[in-house]
Design an enzyme around this catalytic site. Structure first.
Site, mmCIF file in Angstrom:
data_model
loop_
_atom_site.group_PDB
_atom_site.id
_atom_site.type_symbol
_atom_site.label_atom_id
_atom_site.label_comp_id
_atom_site.label_asym_id
_atom_site.label_seq_id
_atom_site.Cartn_x
_atom_site.Cartn_y
_atom_site.Cartn_z
ATOM 1 N N LYS A 39 -6.450 1.835 3.430
ATOM 2 C CA LYS A 39 -7.212 1.062 2.661
ATOM 3 C C LYS A 39 -7.973 1.998 1.897
ATOM 4 O O LYS A 39 -8.815 2.611 0.916
ATOM 5 C CB LYS A 39 -7.830 0.162 3.038
ATOM 6 C CG LYS A 39 -6.864 -0.478 3.153
ATOM 7 C CD LYS A 39 -6.817 -2.643 4.972
ATOM 8 C CE LYS A 39 -6.592 -3.241 4.156
ATOM 9 N NZ LYS A 39 -5.821 -4.920 5.754
ATOM 10 N N LYS A 71 0.769 -1.137 0.273
ATOM 11 C CA LYS A 71 -0.342 0.019 -0.105
ATOM 12 C C LYS A 71 1.272 1.550 0.305
ATOM 13 O O LYS A 71 0.276 2.664 -0.263
ATOM 14 C CB LYS A 71 -1.458 -0.613 1.160
ATOM 15 C CG LYS A 71 -2.647 -1.470 1.340
ATOM 16 C CD LYS A 71 -3.310 -1.409 2.624
ATOM 17 C CE LYS A 71 -2.253 -1.549 3.906
ATOM 18 N NZ LYS A 71 -1.552 -3.293 3.636
ATOM 19 N N GLU A 94 0.614 -9.296 14.229
ATOM 20 C CA GLU A 94 2.714 -8.675 14.691
ATOM 21 C C GLU A 94 3.184 -8.266 16.063
ATOM 22 O O GLU A 94 2.586 -8.144 16.901
ATOM 23 C CB GLU A 94 3.081 -7.330 13.649
ATOM 24 C CG GLU A 94 2.582 -7.394 12.520
ATOM 25 C CD GLU A 94 3.243 -8.773 11.519
ATOM 26 O OE1 GLU A 94 4.563 -9.311 12.064
ATOM 27 O OE2 GLU A 94 2.696 -8.936 10.894
#
EC number: 1.1.1.3
Length: 332
Positions: free
Chosen positions: A218, A118, A203
């Protein structure tokens, strides 16, 4: 040509290896991967890489180096000379990272782009689209807008000709998993995050997910791609889920509601307002049933009413499948 050889790129290689016959039989196309660029350099074979053999070595630059040794190849600097670039480099939302340079070089070489990462798109979408138009190339990026969930595709194809007035979605599977654990098992944020990390869903550094930055990236791409805006991350009001408490969620549930991290883009006159924040979702909103790592999106339109899509695998194979879908659609 593929840039970046992490888990998603490896899953894409696996799909291309497994689906060769299906691609030919169903779509009358076949793909040949001639080059992969890692942090240590590029492996290149004009006749095409041996994908099953490459898959034996895992992912990352170590895998590329092992393959190069076995095939007696030398790692070389990236050279952009094929017809398509699949961009899978690590996302850098601050500068665009190496991906931005890769995409620019590829466009200069008249290559079509399929971007899974992205960062470059978030940082330089108007510039890249202008370059693509000048070079008569296309940029596909559905894998960067919630991966397996077909967000961009619905807006571009299924709602073609419609006026989209608002987009509202749960676009990050990790944050949704945490909020689901808090809602269904009465966990604290800290306890739910720990479960997500121990399960491999979050994560070790989960900031992009829990601070709402991934969702913001997004919805930014969707707003710019579908609503005609030219916004940056600085234009988005972003609030993560760290301050959501068990008490907040239990209070919402009294009336059959729930709390979700919602990314939204609203069109008012010619202005587009984009925000990401935890919201109370009412029981009649389809997004209330989006649980765990699933994602969901609502499109509000003047002509077709409200369109909802939920689901979408939140793992590397789903992102790789989204990239393959873009590759197929480029040649349809």
């Amino acid at each position: 040509m593929i840039t970046g050889y992490g888990i998603v790129a490896k899953e894409l290689i696996k799909l291309l290896s497994e689906k060769q016959e299906l691609l030919i039989d169903t779509y009358k196309i076949s793909f040949k991967v001639t080059a992969i660029v890692g942090s240590k350099g590029m492996i290149y074979e004009e006749a095409g890489l041996d994908l099953p053999k490459l898959l034996q070595y895992g992912a990352g630059s170590t895998a590329l180096m092992r393959y190069a040794r076995e095939q007696r190849l030398s790692l070389q600097p990236p050279i952009f000379r094929e017809d398509m670039l699949i961009e899978c480099s690590p996302t850098d939302v601050q500068t665009g990272g190496a991906a931005l340079e890769y995409i620019k070089n590829a466009l200069q070489a008249n290559m079509n782009i399929v971007s899974v990462s992205k960062g470059a798109l978030v940082c330089a979408m108007p510039e890249l689209l202008k370059m693509a138009k000048e070079k008569e190339c296309k940029i596909k990026y559905s894998g960067a807008t919630a991966a397996a969930l077909p967000t961009l595709d619905i807006g571009e194809f299924s709602l073609a000709g419609c006026k989209i007035t608002k987009i509202e979605g749960i676009l990050n599977g990790t944050s949704n998993f945490i909020l689901t654990k808090m809602s269904e098992e009465n966990k604290s944020f800290e306890a739910a995050l720990q479960i997500a990390q121990e399960s491999g869903i979050a994560e070790a550094n989960p900031d992009l997910d829990i601070k709402g930055i991934d969702s913001a990236c997004k919805i930014l791409l969707l707003a710019n791609g579908l609503l005609g805006s030219q916004l940056t991350l600085e234009d988005i009001a972003i609030q993560g889920i760290m301050e959501v408490t068990k008490r907040d969620i239990q209070h919402a549930k009294i009336n059959g509601n729930d709390i979700k991290l919602i990314a939204s883009a609203s069109l008012a006159n010619r202005d587009v307002r984009v925000e990401v924040k935890p919201k109370i979702i009412k029981s009649d909103n389809p997004l209330i049933d989006v649980k765990g790592t699933n994602k969901g999106i609502l499109f509000y339109t003047e002509e077709m009413g409200t369109i909802c899509c939920t689901g979408g695998a939140s793992h590397p194979k789903g992102a790789a499948a989204a990239a393959l879908k873009d590759m197929i659609n480029l040649y349809r």
